[in-house]
Design an enzyme around this catalytic site. Structure first.
Site, PDB file in Angstrom:
ATOM      1  N   GLY A  15      48.125 -86.486  20.713  1.00  0.00           N
ATOM      2  CA  GLY A  15      47.261 -85.758  21.633  1.00  0.00           C
ATOM      3  C   GLY A  15      46.169 -86.608  22.253  1.00  0.00           C
ATOM      4  O   GLY A  15      45.121 -86.093  22.654  1.00  0.00           O
ATOM      5  N   SER A  16      46.379 -87.911  22.356  1.00  0.00           N
ATOM      6  CA  SER A  16      45.324 -88.754  22.964  1.00  0.00           C
ATOM      7  C   SER A  16      45.160 -88.442  24.446  1.00  0.00           C
ATOM      8  O   SER A  16      44.054 -88.492  24.986  1.00  0.00           O
ATOM      9  CB  SER A  16      45.639 -90.239  22.760  1.00  0.00           C
ATOM     10  OG  SER A  16      46.744 -90.638  23.551  1.00  0.00           O
ATOM     11  N   ASN A  17      46.233 -88.060  25.127  1.00  0.00           N
ATOM     12  CA  ASN A  17      46.097 -87.637  26.534  1.00  0.00           C
ATOM     13  C   ASN A  17      45.359 -86.304  26.620  1.00  0.00           C
ATOM     14  O   ASN A  17      44.534 -86.101  27.507  1.00  0.00           O
ATOM     15  CB  ASN A  17      47.477 -87.547  27.200  1.00  0.00           C
ATOM     16  CG  ASN A  17      47.948 -88.913  27.698  1.00  0.00           C
ATOM     17  OD1 ASN A  17      47.448 -89.420  28.691  1.00  0.00           O
ATOM     18  ND2 ASN A  17      48.863 -89.516  26.991  1.00  0.00           N
ATOM     19  N   ARG A  94      59.920 -82.536  24.178  1.00  0.00           N
ATOM     20  CA  ARG A  94      61.099 -81.694  24.383  1.00  0.00           C
ATOM     21  C   ARG A  94      61.467 -81.659  25.856  1.00  0.00           C
ATOM     22  O   ARG A  94      60.620 -81.703  26.732  1.00  0.00           O
ATOM     23  CB  ARG A  94      60.825 -80.268  23.868  1.00  0.00           C
ATOM     24  CG  ARG A  94      60.887 -80.197  22.343  1.00  0.00           C
ATOM     25  CD  ARG A  94      60.806 -78.781  21.835  1.00  0.00           C
ATOM     26  NE  ARG A  94      61.809 -77.897  22.407  1.00  0.00           N
ATOM     27  CZ  ARG A  94      63.078 -77.807  22.005  1.00  0.00           C
ATOM     28  NH1 ARG A  94      63.514 -78.615  21.074  1.00  0.00           N
ATOM     29  NH2 ARG A  94      63.893 -76.935  22.542  1.00  0.00           N
ATOM     30  N   ILE A  95      62.775 -81.518  26.074  1.00  0.00           N
ATOM     31  CA  ILE A  95      63.266 -81.368  27.456  1.00  0.00           C
ATOM     32  C   ILE A  95      63.130 -79.895  27.837  1.00  0.00           C
ATOM     33  O   ILE A  95      63.470 -79.014  27.038  1.00  0.00           O
ATOM     34  CB  ILE A  95      64.776 -81.759  27.516  1.00  0.00           C
ATOM     35  CG1 ILE A  95      65.012 -83.127  26.884  1.00  0.00           C
ATOM     36  CG2 ILE A  95      65.302 -81.691  28.945  1.00  0.00           C
ATOM     37  CD1 ILE A  95      64.649 -84.312  27.717  1.00  0.00           C
ATOM     38  N   LEU A  96      62.627 -79.621  28.997  1.00  0.00           N
ATOM     39  CA  LEU A  96      62.458 -78.228  29.430  1.00  0.00           C
ATOM     40  C   LEU A  96      63.756 -77.718  30.059  1.00  0.00           C
ATOM     41  O   LEU A  96      64.448 -78.447  30.755  1.00  0.00           O
ATOM     42  CB  LEU A  96      61.325 -78.137  30.456  1.00  0.00           C
ATOM     43  CG  LEU A  96      59.946 -78.660  30.022  1.00  0.00           C
ATOM     44  CD1 LEU A  96      58.939 -78.400  31.129  1.00  0.00           C
ATOM     45  CD2 LEU A  96      59.507 -78.013  28.713  1.00  0.00           C
ATOM     46  N   ASN A 110      53.952 -84.225  34.026  1.00  0.00           N
ATOM     47  CA  ASN A 110      54.292 -85.004  32.844  1.00  0.00           C
ATOM     48  C   ASN A 110      53.749 -86.415  33.021  1.00  0.00           C
ATOM     49  O   ASN A 110      53.574 -86.881  34.153  1.00  0.00           O
ATOM     50  CB  ASN A 110      55.811 -85.066  32.633  1.00  0.00           C
ATOM     51  CG  ASN A 110      56.186 -85.783  31.340  1.00  0.00           C
ATOM     52  OD1 ASN A 110      55.601 -85.537  30.286  1.00  0.00           O
ATOM     53  ND2 ASN A 110      57.120 -86.706  31.428  1.00  0.00           N
ATOM     54  N   HIS A 112      54.431 -90.439  31.751  1.00  0.00           N
ATOM     55  CA  HIS A 112      55.456 -91.295  31.142  1.00  0.00           C
ATOM     56  C   HIS A 112      54.918 -92.718  31.104  1.00  0.00           C
ATOM     57  O   HIS A 112      54.383 -93.202  32.120  1.00  0.00           O
ATOM     58  CB  HIS A 112      56.746 -91.227  31.966  1.00  0.00           C
ATOM     59  CG  HIS A 112      57.875 -91.999  31.376  1.00  0.00           C
ATOM     60  ND1 HIS A 112      58.565 -91.573  30.261  1.00  0.00           N
ATOM     61  CD2 HIS A 112      58.421 -93.178  31.749  1.00  0.00           C
ATOM     62  CE1 HIS A 112      59.503 -92.478  29.969  1.00  0.00           C
ATOM     63  NE2 HIS A 112      59.435 -93.459  30.850  1.00  0.00           N
ATOM     64  N   ASP A 148      62.417 -87.431  32.940  1.00  0.00           N
ATOM     65  CA  ASP A 148      61.461 -88.383  33.530  1.00  0.00           C
ATOM     66  C   ASP A 148      61.753 -88.626  35.016  1.00  0.00           C
ATOM     67  O   ASP A 148      61.574 -89.734  35.529  1.00  0.00           O
ATOM     68  CB  ASP A 148      61.487 -89.706  32.755  1.00  0.00           C
ATOM     69  CG  ASP A 148      61.092 -89.489  31.304  1.00  0.00           C
ATOM     70  OD1 ASP A 148      61.689 -90.151  30.436  1.00  0.00           O
ATOM     71  OD2 ASP A 148      60.215 -88.640  31.054  1.00  0.00           O
TER      72      ASP A 148
HETATM   73  C1  GRF Z   1      52.105 -91.396  25.395  1.00  0.00           C
HETATM   74  O1  GRF Z   1      52.470 -92.755  25.574  1.00  0.00           O
HETATM   75  C2  GRF Z   1      52.731 -90.556  26.480  1.00  0.00           C
HETATM   76  O2  GRF Z   1      52.920 -91.269  27.672  1.00  0.00           O
HETATM   77  C3  GRF Z   1      54.042 -90.180  25.898  1.00  0.00           C
HETATM   78  O3  GRF Z   1      53.709 -89.864  24.550  1.00  0.00           O
HETATM   79  C4  GRF Z   1      52.725 -90.828  24.115  1.00  0.00           C
HETATM   80  C5  GRF Z   1      51.738 -90.169  23.184  1.00  0.00           C
HETATM   81  O4  GRF Z   1      50.938 -89.332  23.937  1.00  0.00           O
HETATM   82  N1  GRF Z   1      54.651 -89.074  26.590  1.00  0.00           N
HETATM   83  P1  GRF Z   1      49.689 -88.556  23.240  1.00  0.00           P
HETATM   84  O5  GRF Z   1      48.843 -89.599  22.525  1.00  0.00           O
HETATM   85  O6  GRF Z   1      50.276 -87.565  22.245  1.00  0.00           O
HETATM   86  O7  GRF Z   1      48.984 -87.921  24.388  1.00  0.00           O
END
Ligand code: GRF
Length: 221
Positions: A15-17, A94-96, A110, A112, A148
């Site tokens: 969950g860093s994003n 997961r793929i939607l 999304n 990537h 993607d």
């Molecule tokens: C990130 O590199 C993102 O691009 C990919 O999953 C990785 C982890 O993302 N989809 P997060 O730290 O869980 O947001």
């Protein structure tokens, strides 16, 4: 005062994003409101981040469903009842199914960790290092039925160094993810995104200076 875009964030892991989106909302630089965070993974650290920031979150474990479609229908029901207008996949693994795209046409983003269309799929930082590319980066795009694929909103480019490992490159890319994702959502909040066919046009952006990047650097040319 800009109307805040109501978003639902789908997560599976760290969950860093999500954290970057939370931080930008809390600092007032992102005009969005997180209505709900949904994780398919009950152990996702992203859920701890929601607790810390008093953000409504829930687990919808895909293993409890007998099909992708029934899982997606449950997810869509939760998102719609939460007032979500833009779905943000952030490390969601997961793929939607097409149910999602019917419910949220061109309203699912999304991120990537590669310069799409290069390196779709998984473990892309490792693939980039092994291939020997000189530039890598990340892409925010509107998701579509492919993996993607979908109209690209914004990309960030980072150099790949000869001594890079998968981890050092992934860390460099992740820092950029945390910048371009909030930016993409802000463009949406400001109503500046227009999609024509498979291309995205951002209204009123200044043109990037025409400066080529070279890696390794040019010595005399
Ligand atoms: C990130 O590199 C993102 O691009 C990919 O999953 C990785 C982890 O993302 N989809 P997060 O730290 O869980 O947001």
């Amino acid at each position: 005062m800009l109307k805040k875009v109501c978003i639902g964030v789908l997560v599976s892991g760290s969950g860093s994003n999500l954290q970057s989106i939370i931080d930008h909302i809390e600092s007032g630089t992102l005009d969005a409101e997180i209505k709900i965070v949904i994780s398919n993974n009950p152990d996702a650290f992203a859920l701890d981040r929601c607790k810390k920031h008093q953000i409504c979150a829930m687990v919808v474990d895909h293993r409890q469903f007998d099909s992708r479609e029934s899982y997606d229908r449950q997810m869509i029901a939760i998102l719609e009842s939460s007032g979500v207008e833009l779905v943000v996949m952030a490390g969601f693994m997961r793929i939607l199914s097409s149910e999602f795209f019917r419910a949220y046409p061109r309203r699912i983003m999304n991120i990537h960790p590669a310069l799409l269309p290069a390196f779709p799929g998984t473990h892309v930082q490792k693939k980039a290092v092994e291939y020997g590319v000189k530039f890598a980066g990340c892409t925010v795009h509107f998701a579509d039925e492919g993996v993607d694929t979908g109209p690209i909103i914004i990309q960030s480019v980072v150099p790949v160094y000869e001594d890079d490992t998968t981890d050092t490159l992934a860390a460099r890319i992740l820092k950029e993810e945390h910048r371009i994702y909030p930016q993409a959502i802000q463009y949406y909040a400001e109503g500046r995104i227009k999609i024509q066919g498979c291309k995205v046009f951002i209204h009123n952006t200044h043109r990037l200076a025409e400066k080529a990047l070279h890696n390794p650097p040019l010595t005399r040319f």
